[in-house]
Design a protein around this motif. Structure first.
Motif, PDB file in Angstrom:
ATOM      1  N   PHE A 100      37.502  44.331  35.289  1.00 57.01           N
ATOM      2  CA  PHE A 100      37.347  43.992  36.588  1.00 57.01           C
ATOM      3  C   PHE A 100      36.716  42.501  36.472  1.00 57.01           C
ATOM      4  CE2 PHE A 100      34.073  45.321  39.680  1.00 57.01           C
ATOM      5  CZ  PHE A 100      35.392  45.890  40.636  1.00 57.01           C
ATOM      6  N   ILE A 101      35.850  41.785  35.674  1.00 55.02           N
ATOM      7  CA  ILE A 101      35.642  40.895  35.852  1.00 55.02           C
ATOM      8  C   ILE A 101      36.913  39.712  36.354  1.00 55.02           C
ATOM      9  CG2 ILE A 101      33.703  38.518  35.544  1.00 55.02           C
ATOM     10  CD1 ILE A 101      31.842  40.837  33.962  1.00 55.02           C
ATOM     11  N   ASN A 102      37.304  39.784  35.198  1.00 56.93           N
ATOM     12  CA  ASN A 102      38.498  39.094  35.624  1.00 56.93           C
ATOM     13  C   ASN A 102      39.171  39.290  36.588  1.00 56.93           C
ATOM     14  OD1 ASN A 102      37.757  37.826  32.721  1.00 56.93           O
ATOM     15  ND2 ASN A 102      38.841  39.413  32.446  1.00 56.93           N
ATOM     16  N   PHE A 103      39.006  40.431  36.963  1.00 55.54           N
ATOM     17  CA  PHE A 103      40.360  40.336  38.268  1.00 55.54           C
ATOM     18  C   PHE A 103      39.287  40.199  39.854  1.00 55.54           C
ATOM     19  CE2 PHE A 103      43.194  43.231  35.193  1.00 55.54           C
ATOM     20  CZ  PHE A 103      44.091  42.634  35.627  1.00 55.54           C
ATOM     21  N   LEU A 109      37.043  37.980  45.058  1.00 50.08           N
ATOM     22  CA  LEU A 109      36.052  38.419  45.317  1.00 50.08           C
ATOM     23  C   LEU A 109      34.997  38.290  44.550  1.00 50.08           C
ATOM     24  CD1 LEU A 109      37.872  41.735  45.798  1.00 50.08           C
ATOM     25  CD2 LEU A 109      37.647  40.477  47.105  1.00 50.08           C
ATOM     26  N   ASP A 110      33.608  37.947  46.047  1.00 48.36           N
ATOM     27  CA  ASP A 110      32.158  38.377  45.136  1.00 48.36           C
ATOM     28  C   ASP A 110      32.256  39.548  45.182  1.00 48.36           C
ATOM     29  OD1 ASP A 110      29.107  38.265  46.354  1.00 48.36           O
ATOM     30  OD2 ASP A 110      29.902  36.463  44.979  1.00 48.36           O
ATOM     31  N   ILE A 111      31.255  39.951  43.324  1.00 47.05           N
ATOM     32  CA  ILE A 111      30.893  41.108  42.971  1.00 47.05           C
ATOM     33  C   ILE A 111      30.048  42.022  43.506  1.00 47.05           C
ATOM     34  CG2 ILE A 111      30.214  42.277  40.981  1.00 47.05           C
ATOM     35  CD1 ILE A 111      32.196  41.099  38.696  1.00 47.05           C
ATOM     36  N   MET A 112      28.634  41.158  44.206  1.00 40.68           N
ATOM     37  CA  MET A 112      28.144  41.790  45.008  1.00 40.68           C
ATOM     38  C   MET A 112      28.049  42.114  46.047  1.00 40.68           C
ATOM     39  SD  MET A 112      24.958  42.252  42.579  1.00 40.68           S
ATOM     40  CE  MET A 112      23.861  42.250  44.148  1.00 40.68           C
ATOM     41  N   ARG A 113      28.877  40.997  47.057  1.00 39.19           N
ATOM     42  CA  ARG A 113      29.092  41.284  48.527  1.00 39.19           C
ATOM     43  C   ARG A 113      29.909  42.277  48.321  1.00 39.19           C
ATOM     44  NH1 ARG A 113      30.711  36.263  51.545  1.00 39.19           N
ATOM     45  NH2 ARG A 113      28.616  35.856  51.119  1.00 39.19           N
ATOM     46  N   SER A 114      30.999  42.420  48.053  1.00 41.95           N
ATOM     47  CA  SER A 114      32.554  43.337  47.286  1.00 41.95           C
ATOM     48  C   SER A 114      31.647  45.117  47.226  1.00 41.95           C
ATOM     49  CB  SER A 114      33.289  43.137  46.591  1.00 41.95           C
ATOM     50  OG  SER A 114      33.752  41.336  46.804  1.00 41.95           O
ATOM     51  N   LEU A 115      30.750  44.671  46.048  1.00 39.21           N
ATOM     52  CA  LEU A 115      30.826  46.749  45.602  1.00 39.21           C
ATOM     53  C   LEU A 115      29.900  46.542  46.906  1.00 39.21           C
ATOM     54  CD1 LEU A 115      29.180  45.938  42.316  1.00 39.21           C
ATOM     55  CD2 LEU A 115      31.049  47.146  42.764  1.00 39.21           C
ATOM     56  N   LEU A 135      33.076  39.427  26.251  1.00 41.41           N
ATOM     57  CA  LEU A 135      33.401  37.814  26.961  1.00 41.41           C
ATOM     58  C   LEU A 135      33.403  36.616  25.963  1.00 41.41           C
ATOM     59  CD1 LEU A 135      31.956  38.809  30.471  1.00 41.41           C
ATOM     60  CD2 LEU A 135      34.591  38.166  30.533  1.00 41.41           C
ATOM     61  N   GLU A 136      32.104  37.107  25.540  1.00 40.77           N
ATOM     62  CA  GLU A 136      32.336  35.410  23.822  1.00 40.77           C
ATOM     63  C   GLU A 136      33.326  35.863  23.337  1.00 40.77           C
ATOM     64  OE1 GLU A 136      28.402  36.922  22.593  1.00 40.77           O
ATOM     65  OE2 GLU A 136      27.296  36.296  24.388  1.00 40.77           O
ATOM     66  N   LYS A 137      34.154  36.689  23.008  1.00 37.57           N
ATOM     67  CA  LYS A 137      35.167  36.515  22.396  1.00 37.57           C
ATOM     68  C   LYS A 137      36.488  36.161  22.459  1.00 37.57           C
ATOM     69  CE  LYS A 137      33.825  40.330  18.773  1.00 37.57           C
ATOM     70  NZ  LYS A 137      34.405  41.525  18.618  1.00 37.57           N
ATOM     71  N   LEU A 138      36.550  36.256  24.285  1.00 39.48           N
ATOM     72  CA  LEU A 138      37.661  35.523  25.159  1.00 39.48           C
ATOM     73  C   LEU A 138      37.560  34.656  24.502  1.00 39.48           C
ATOM     74  CD1 LEU A 138      37.732  38.358  28.112  1.00 39.48           C
ATOM     75  CD2 LEU A 138      39.279  38.253  26.050  1.00 39.48           C
ATOM     76  N   GLY A 139      36.942  33.808  24.376  1.00 40.56           N
ATOM     77  CA  GLY A 139      36.887  32.228  24.220  1.00 40.56           C
ATOM     78  C   GLY A 139      36.583  31.064  25.292  1.00 40.56           C
ATOM     79  N   PRO A 140      36.934  29.537  25.261  1.00 44.90           N
ATOM     80  CA  PRO A 140      36.306  29.310  26.949  1.00 44.90           C
ATOM     81  C   PRO A 140      37.965  29.216  28.145  1.00 44.90           C
ATOM     82  CG  PRO A 140      37.921  28.267  24.802  1.00 44.90           C
ATOM     83  CD  PRO A 140      37.200  28.928  24.610  1.00 44.90           C
ATOM     84  N   LYS A 141      39.054  30.219  27.584  1.00 43.82           N
ATOM     85  CA  LYS A 141      39.666  30.578  28.466  1.00 43.82           C
ATOM     86  C   LYS A 141      38.758  31.461  30.117  1.00 43.82           C
ATOM     87  CE  LYS A 141      44.119  31.772  29.838  1.00 43.82           C
ATOM     88  NZ  LYS A 141      45.800  33.059  29.267  1.00 43.82           N
ATOM     89  N   TYR A 142      37.977  32.086  29.538  1.00 40.18           N
ATOM     90  CA  TYR A 142      37.170  33.095  30.332  1.00 40.18           C
ATOM     91  C   TYR A 142      35.990  32.792  30.544  1.00 40.18           C
ATOM     92  CZ  TYR A 142      41.572  35.910  29.328  1.00 40.18           C
ATOM     93  OH  TYR A 142      42.935  36.551  29.503  1.00 40.18           O
ATOM     94  N   ARG A 143      35.546  31.111  29.969  1.00 35.97           N
ATOM     95  CA  ARG A 143      33.935  30.640  30.987  1.00 35.97           C
ATOM     96  C   ARG A 143      33.584  31.350  32.108  1.00 35.97           C
ATOM     97  NH1 ARG A 143      36.927  26.556  30.344  1.00 35.97           N
ATOM     98  NH2 ARG A 143      37.072  24.815  32.348  1.00 35.97           N
ATOM     99  N   VAL A 144      34.397  31.288  32.626  1.00 31.93           N
ATOM    100  CA  VAL A 144      33.779  31.422  33.971  1.00 31.93           C
ATOM    101  C   VAL A 144      33.355  32.500  34.167  1.00 31.93           C
ATOM    102  CG1 VAL A 144      34.694  30.974  36.962  1.00 31.93           C
ATOM    103  CG2 VAL A 144      35.218  29.931  35.248  1.00 31.93           C
ATOM    104  N   ALA A 145      34.182  33.477  33.731  1.00 36.68           N
ATOM    105  CA  ALA A 145      33.419  35.431  33.562  1.00 36.68           C
ATOM    106  C   ALA A 145      32.608  35.651  33.077  1.00 36.68           C
ATOM    107  CB  ALA A 145      34.386  36.024  33.098  1.00 36.68           C
ATOM    108  N   LEU A 146      32.508  34.557  31.892  1.00 40.33           N
ATOM    109  CA  LEU A 146      30.719  34.903  31.414  1.00 40.33           C
ATOM    110  C   LEU A 146      29.876  33.987  31.942  1.00 40.33           C
ATOM    111  CD1 LEU A 146      29.606  35.629  28.772  1.00 40.33           C
ATOM    112  CD2 LEU A 146      30.159  32.877  27.528  1.00 40.33           C
ATOM    113  N   ARG A 147      30.385  33.322  32.599  1.00 43.27           N
ATOM    114  CA  ARG A 147      28.814  32.719  33.324  1.00 43.27           C
ATOM    115  C   ARG A 147      28.653  33.740  34.806  1.00 43.27           C
ATOM    116  NH1 ARG A 147      31.291  27.843  36.527  1.00 43.27           N
ATOM    117  NH2 ARG A 147      31.414  26.909  34.070  1.00 43.27           N
ATOM    118  N   LEU A 148      29.545  34.218  35.460  1.00 40.76           N
ATOM    119  CA  LEU A 148      29.119  34.830  35.866  1.00 40.76           C
ATOM    120  C   LEU A 148      28.688  36.296  35.624  1.00 40.76           C
ATOM    121  CD1 LEU A 148      29.900  36.256  39.242  1.00 40.76           C
ATOM    122  CD2 LEU A 148      32.022  36.933  38.509  1.00 40.76           C
ATOM    123  N   ALA A 149      29.008  36.927  34.315  1.00 38.43           N
ATOM    124  CA  ALA A 149      28.089  38.489  34.175  1.00 38.43           C
ATOM    125  C   ALA A 149      26.340  37.314  33.458  1.00 38.43           C
ATOM    126  CB  ALA A 149      28.609  38.497  32.875  1.00 38.43           C
TER     127      ALA A 149
END
Length: 221
Positions: A100-103, A109-115, A135-149
């Motif tokens: 859900f974070i990745n999509f 979409l801003d998660i807080m505002r959209s919810l 998210l940590e296992k997915l590696g550096p490709k998903y670092r933006v999602a990890l920072r958002l989480a």
């Protein structure tokens, strides 16, 4: 004496014509019979069919297993009125899945505002330890999602079982035990599992915005 009758000057062979007509009639009758014929089959309930005899030792073993089996029926939550969950109310606690974070990032979409726009109320996003581990296992490709989480506005929840890093099982177990959450996910398998649990609404992404599913109408009035 001739063996054939001829009529008039044209020399029509009546006997040959009669034979040909008889052959055509036989062929038509054979075709009709073949078309209407059906294959005869013996009925499965026929008394001539011998049923396989079970081994008496095996039959006793199966009977003992049936006696030992106990049907475990889960306890229904006291907050449920049929499928209406009375414990849901603002501020809503939304469990967020990994995809859900990745999509949300892909659809910008801003998660807080959209919810809040989706539920028309204050929202508290919740991130479990299992989702963070994925998210940590997915590696550096998903670092933006990890920072958002790791946003301080998101509430961090411990895993239901220590060391569990599979988010789907953790989310299903949590909402089965506590019917106070809305689950935000885009995973088809997880949504199929969650739809079997009454009183648990779902939030998905459709047409670049959040959509809520199975939310009681009375919650918005």
């Amino acid at each position: 004496r001739t063996s054939q009758r001829r009529v008039g000057g044209g020399g029509v062979d009546l006997r040959g014509a009669w034979a040909r007509a008889c052959r055509m009639g036989k062929q038509k009758r054979a075709q009709t019979k073949k078309f209407a014929a059906t294959k005869r089959m013996i009925s499965p309930n026929d008394s001539r069919i011998k049923k396989p005899t079970l081994n008496p030792n095996l039959a006793e073993k199966q009977a003992r297993q049936r006696d030992k089996e106990v049907n475990h029926v889960g306890q229904t939550s006291s907050s449920l009125f049929f499928s209406h969950n009375e414990s849901l109310g603002p501020p809503y606690h939304v469990l967020i899945d990994t995809n859900f974070i990745n999509f949300s990032i892909q659809n910008k979409l801003d998660i807080m505002r959209s919810l809040m726009d989706c539920l028309y109320a204050k929202v508290t996003p919740c991130i479990t330890e299992a989702v963070m581990a994925e998210l940590e296992k997915l590696g550096p490709k998903y670092r933006v999602a990890l920072r958002l989480a790791k946003d301080p506005r998101f509430e961090r929840l411990p895993a239901m079982r220590a060391g569990n890093t599979y988010a789907d099982d953790d989310l299903v177990e949590r909402v089965s035990a506590h019917r106070i959450y809305i689950v935000a996910t885009c995973d088809k398998d997880l949504k199929r599992r969650l739809r079997k649990i009454p009183g648990v609404p779902l939030i998905t992404i459709k047409e670049r915005r959040y959509q809520v599913e199975r939310m009681p109408e009375g919650q918005f009035t």
